[in-house]
Design a protein around this motif. Structure first.
Motif, PDB file in Angstrom:
ATOM      1  N   MET A  67       1.178  -1.079  -0.251  1.00 12.44           N
ATOM      2  CA  MET A  67      -0.521   0.599  -0.122  1.00 12.44           C
ATOM      3  C   MET A  67       0.505   1.496  -0.109  1.00 12.44           C
ATOM      4  O   MET A  67       0.343   2.312  -1.101  1.00 12.44           O
ATOM      5  CB  MET A  67      -1.245   0.168   1.065  1.00 12.44           C
ATOM      6  CG  MET A  67      -2.380   1.076   0.845  1.00 12.44           C
ATOM      7  SD  MET A  67      -2.970   0.811  -0.649  1.00 12.44           S
ATOM      8  CE  MET A  67      -4.435   1.569   0.378  1.00 12.44           C
ATOM      9  N   ILE A  68       2.398   1.097   0.907  1.00 15.63           N
ATOM     10  CA  ILE A  68       3.306   2.030   0.388  1.00 15.63           C
ATOM     11  C   ILE A  68       2.977   2.784  -0.924  1.00 15.63           C
ATOM     12  O   ILE A  68       3.820   4.103  -0.748  1.00 15.63           O
ATOM     13  CB  ILE A  68       4.456   2.256   1.519  1.00 15.63           C
ATOM     14  CG1 ILE A  68       5.152   3.145   2.015  1.00 15.63           C
ATOM     15  CG2 ILE A  68       5.117   1.010   1.505  1.00 15.63           C
ATOM     16  CD1 ILE A  68       3.871   4.134   2.792  1.00 15.63           C
ATOM     17  N   TYR A  69       3.789   1.292  -1.036  1.00 14.14           N
ATOM     18  CA  TYR A  69       4.064   2.420  -2.466  1.00 14.14           C
ATOM     19  C   TYR A  69       2.765   3.155  -3.747  1.00 14.14           C
ATOM     20  O   TYR A  69       3.076   3.680  -4.380  1.00 14.14           O
ATOM     21  CB  TYR A  69       3.756   0.600  -4.056  1.00 14.14           C
ATOM     22  CG  TYR A  69       4.846  -0.620  -2.405  1.00 14.14           C
ATOM     23  CD1 TYR A  69       6.529   0.250  -2.401  1.00 14.14           C
ATOM     24  CD2 TYR A  69       4.086  -1.711  -2.409  1.00 14.14           C
ATOM     25  CE1 TYR A  69       6.856  -0.841  -1.211  1.00 14.14           C
ATOM     26  CE2 TYR A  69       5.384  -2.038  -1.238  1.00 14.14           C
ATOM     27  CZ  TYR A  69       6.375  -2.080  -1.253  1.00 14.14           C
ATOM     28  OH  TYR A  69       7.174  -2.824   0.116  1.00 14.14           O
ATOM     29  N   LEU A  70       1.704   2.984  -3.545  1.00 16.79           N
ATOM     30  CA  LEU A  70       0.917   3.053  -4.222  1.00 16.79           C
ATOM     31  C   LEU A  70       0.528   4.976  -3.577  1.00 16.79           C
ATOM     32  O   LEU A  70       0.648   5.835  -4.708  1.00 16.79           O
ATOM     33  CB  LEU A  70      -0.733   2.687  -4.018  1.00 16.79           C
ATOM     34  CG  LEU A  70      -0.682   1.618  -4.976  1.00 16.79           C
ATOM     35  CD1 LEU A  70      -2.078   0.752  -4.595  1.00 16.79           C
ATOM     36  CD2 LEU A  70      -0.325   1.447  -6.254  1.00 16.79           C
ATOM     37  N   ILE A  71       0.326   5.178  -2.713  1.00 18.45           N
ATOM     38  CA  ILE A  71       0.517   6.327  -2.016  1.00 18.45           C
ATOM     39  C   ILE A  71       2.577   7.193  -2.327  1.00 18.45           C
ATOM     40  O   ILE A  71       2.397   8.316  -2.402  1.00 18.45           O
ATOM     41  CB  ILE A  71       0.799   6.461  -0.723  1.00 18.45           C
ATOM     42  CG1 ILE A  71      -0.609   5.939   0.315  1.00 18.45           C
ATOM     43  CG2 ILE A  71       0.949   7.646   0.041  1.00 18.45           C
ATOM     44  CD1 ILE A  71      -0.335   5.582   1.709  1.00 18.45           C
ATOM     45  N   ALA A  83       1.782   8.363  -6.280  1.00 16.20           N
ATOM     46  CA  ALA A  83       1.449   9.096  -6.166  1.00 16.20           C
ATOM     47  C   ALA A  83       1.098  10.220  -5.733  1.00 16.20           C
ATOM     48  O   ALA A  83       1.280  11.430  -7.058  1.00 16.20           O
ATOM     49  CB  ALA A  83      -0.505   8.985  -5.434  1.00 16.20           C
ATOM     50  N   ALA A  84       2.195  10.239  -4.821  1.00 17.09           N
ATOM     51  CA  ALA A  84       3.016  11.681  -4.734  1.00 17.09           C
ATOM     52  C   ALA A  84       4.018  11.669  -5.287  1.00 17.09           C
ATOM     53  O   ALA A  84       4.449  13.038  -5.917  1.00 17.09           O
ATOM     54  CB  ALA A  84       3.823  11.655  -2.420  1.00 17.09           C
ATOM     55  N   GLY A  85       4.680  11.282  -5.829  1.00 18.35           N
ATOM     56  CA  GLY A  85       5.633  11.607  -6.460  1.00 18.35           C
ATOM     57  C   GLY A  85       4.998  11.833  -8.497  1.00 18.35           C
ATOM     58  O   GLY A  85       5.592  12.883  -9.251  1.00 18.35           O
ATOM     59  N   ILE A 113       6.996   6.344 -10.870  1.00 16.70           N
ATOM     60  CA  ILE A 113       7.977   5.201 -10.789  1.00 16.70           C
ATOM     61  C   ILE A 113       9.514   5.561  -9.851  1.00 16.70           C
ATOM     62  O   ILE A 113       9.671   4.466  -8.930  1.00 16.70           O
ATOM     63  CB  ILE A 113       8.304   5.159 -12.131  1.00 16.70           C
ATOM     64  CG1 ILE A 113       7.323   4.272 -12.993  1.00 16.70           C
ATOM     65  CG2 ILE A 113       9.197   3.825 -12.260  1.00 16.70           C
ATOM     66  CD1 ILE A 113       7.385   4.393 -14.519  1.00 16.70           C
ATOM     67  N   ALA A 114       9.909   6.737 -10.295  1.00 19.54           N
ATOM     68  CA  ALA A 114      11.196   6.894  -9.367  1.00 19.54           C
ATOM     69  C   ALA A 114      10.891   6.962  -7.608  1.00 19.54           C
ATOM     70  O   ALA A 114      11.677   6.353  -6.710  1.00 19.54           O
ATOM     71  CB  ALA A 114      11.937   8.065  -9.567  1.00 19.54           C
ATOM     72  N   PHE A 115      10.044   7.844  -7.029  1.00 20.62           N
ATOM     73  CA  PHE A 115       9.460   7.405  -5.438  1.00 20.62           C
ATOM     74  C   PHE A 115       8.562   5.899  -4.704  1.00 20.62           C
ATOM     75  O   PHE A 115       9.131   5.772  -3.737  1.00 20.62           O
ATOM     76  CB  PHE A 115       7.617   8.417  -5.336  1.00 20.62           C
ATOM     77  CG  PHE A 115       8.413   9.959  -4.927  1.00 20.62           C
ATOM     78  CD1 PHE A 115       9.228   9.767  -5.451  1.00 20.62           C
ATOM     79  CD2 PHE A 115       7.757  10.855  -4.310  1.00 20.62           C
ATOM     80  CE1 PHE A 115       9.764  11.655  -5.900  1.00 20.62           C
ATOM     81  CE2 PHE A 115       8.354  11.840  -4.243  1.00 20.62           C
ATOM     82  CZ  PHE A 115       9.440  12.722  -4.960  1.00 20.62           C
ATOM     83  N   ALA A 172      10.320   4.004  -2.197  1.00 14.84           N
ATOM     84  CA  ALA A 172       9.632   3.342  -1.213  1.00 14.84           C
ATOM     85  C   ALA A 172       9.844   1.660  -1.227  1.00 14.84           C
ATOM     86  O   ALA A 172       9.923   0.942  -0.199  1.00 14.84           O
ATOM     87  CB  ALA A 172       8.495   3.905  -1.148  1.00 14.84           C
ATOM     88  N   LEU A 173       9.944   1.248  -2.002  1.00 19.62           N
ATOM     89  CA  LEU A 173      10.702  -0.420  -2.002  1.00 19.62           C
ATOM     90  C   LEU A 173      11.564  -0.596  -1.537  1.00 19.62           C
ATOM     91  O   LEU A 173      11.692  -1.455  -0.764  1.00 19.62           O
ATOM     92  CB  LEU A 173      10.304  -0.830  -3.573  1.00 19.62           C
ATOM     93  CG  LEU A 173      10.569  -2.262  -3.535  1.00 19.62           C
ATOM     94  CD1 LEU A 173       9.763  -2.994  -2.930  1.00 19.62           C
ATOM     95  CD2 LEU A 173      10.678  -2.895  -5.071  1.00 19.62           C
ATOM     96  N   ALA A 174      12.661  -0.160  -2.121  1.00 23.94           N
ATOM     97  CA  ALA A 174      14.271  -0.193  -1.455  1.00 23.94           C
ATOM     98  C   ALA A 174      14.183  -0.276  -0.130  1.00 23.94           C
ATOM     99  O   ALA A 174      14.825  -0.505   0.738  1.00 23.94           O
ATOM    100  CB  ALA A 174      14.902   0.624  -2.092  1.00 23.94           C
ATOM    101  N   LEU A 175      12.924   1.032   0.425  1.00 26.55           N
ATOM    102  CA  LEU A 175      13.474   1.860   2.040  1.00 26.55           C
ATOM    103  C   LEU A 175      12.366   0.077   2.291  1.00 26.55           C
ATOM    104  O   LEU A 175      13.323   0.161   3.930  1.00 26.55           O
ATOM    105  CB  LEU A 175      12.454   3.119   1.866  1.00 26.55           C
ATOM    106  CG  LEU A 175      12.643   3.825   3.388  1.00 26.55           C
ATOM    107  CD1 LEU A 175      14.286   4.073   3.812  1.00 26.55           C
ATOM    108  CD2 LEU A 175      11.705   5.016   3.415  1.00 26.55           C
ATOM    109  N   SER A 176      11.108   0.236   2.834  1.00 29.93           N
ATOM    110  CA  SER A 176      10.681  -1.167   3.177  1.00 29.93           C
ATOM    111  C   SER A 176      11.909  -2.460   3.229  1.00 29.93           C
ATOM    112  O   SER A 176      11.720  -3.200   4.274  1.00 29.93           O
ATOM    113  CB  SER A 176       8.959  -1.335   2.417  1.00 29.93           C
ATOM    114  OG  SER A 176       9.447  -1.952   1.303  1.00 29.93           O
TER     115      SER A 176
END
Length: 55
Positions: free
Chosen positions: A1-5, A8-10, A37-39, A43-47
């Motif tokens: 879910m964090i990836y979609l957010i 959207a922010a990016g 895509i970059a954001f 987020a994926l790398a951070l998670s």
């Protein structure tokens, strides 16, 4: 879910950045998609990093 957010922010950030530079609708979509895509990848790398540090 964090990836979609994050996507959207990016996307919003890229859209406003292209609008600030005077881009048309396709420029805004391209900047939005690129930043989204970059954001999402960030987020994926951070998670993954957080999951590795916890376990």
């Amino acid at each position: 879910m964090i990836y979609l957010i994050a996507f959207a922010a990016g996307f919003a950030f890229g859209w406003f950045r292209a609008a600030k530079r005077g881009g048309d609708r396709l420029d805004k979509l391209q900047y939005g998609a690129g930043h989204g895509i970059a954001f999402a990848l960030a987020a994926l790398a951070l998670s993954i990093l957080i999951a590795r540090l916890i376990y």
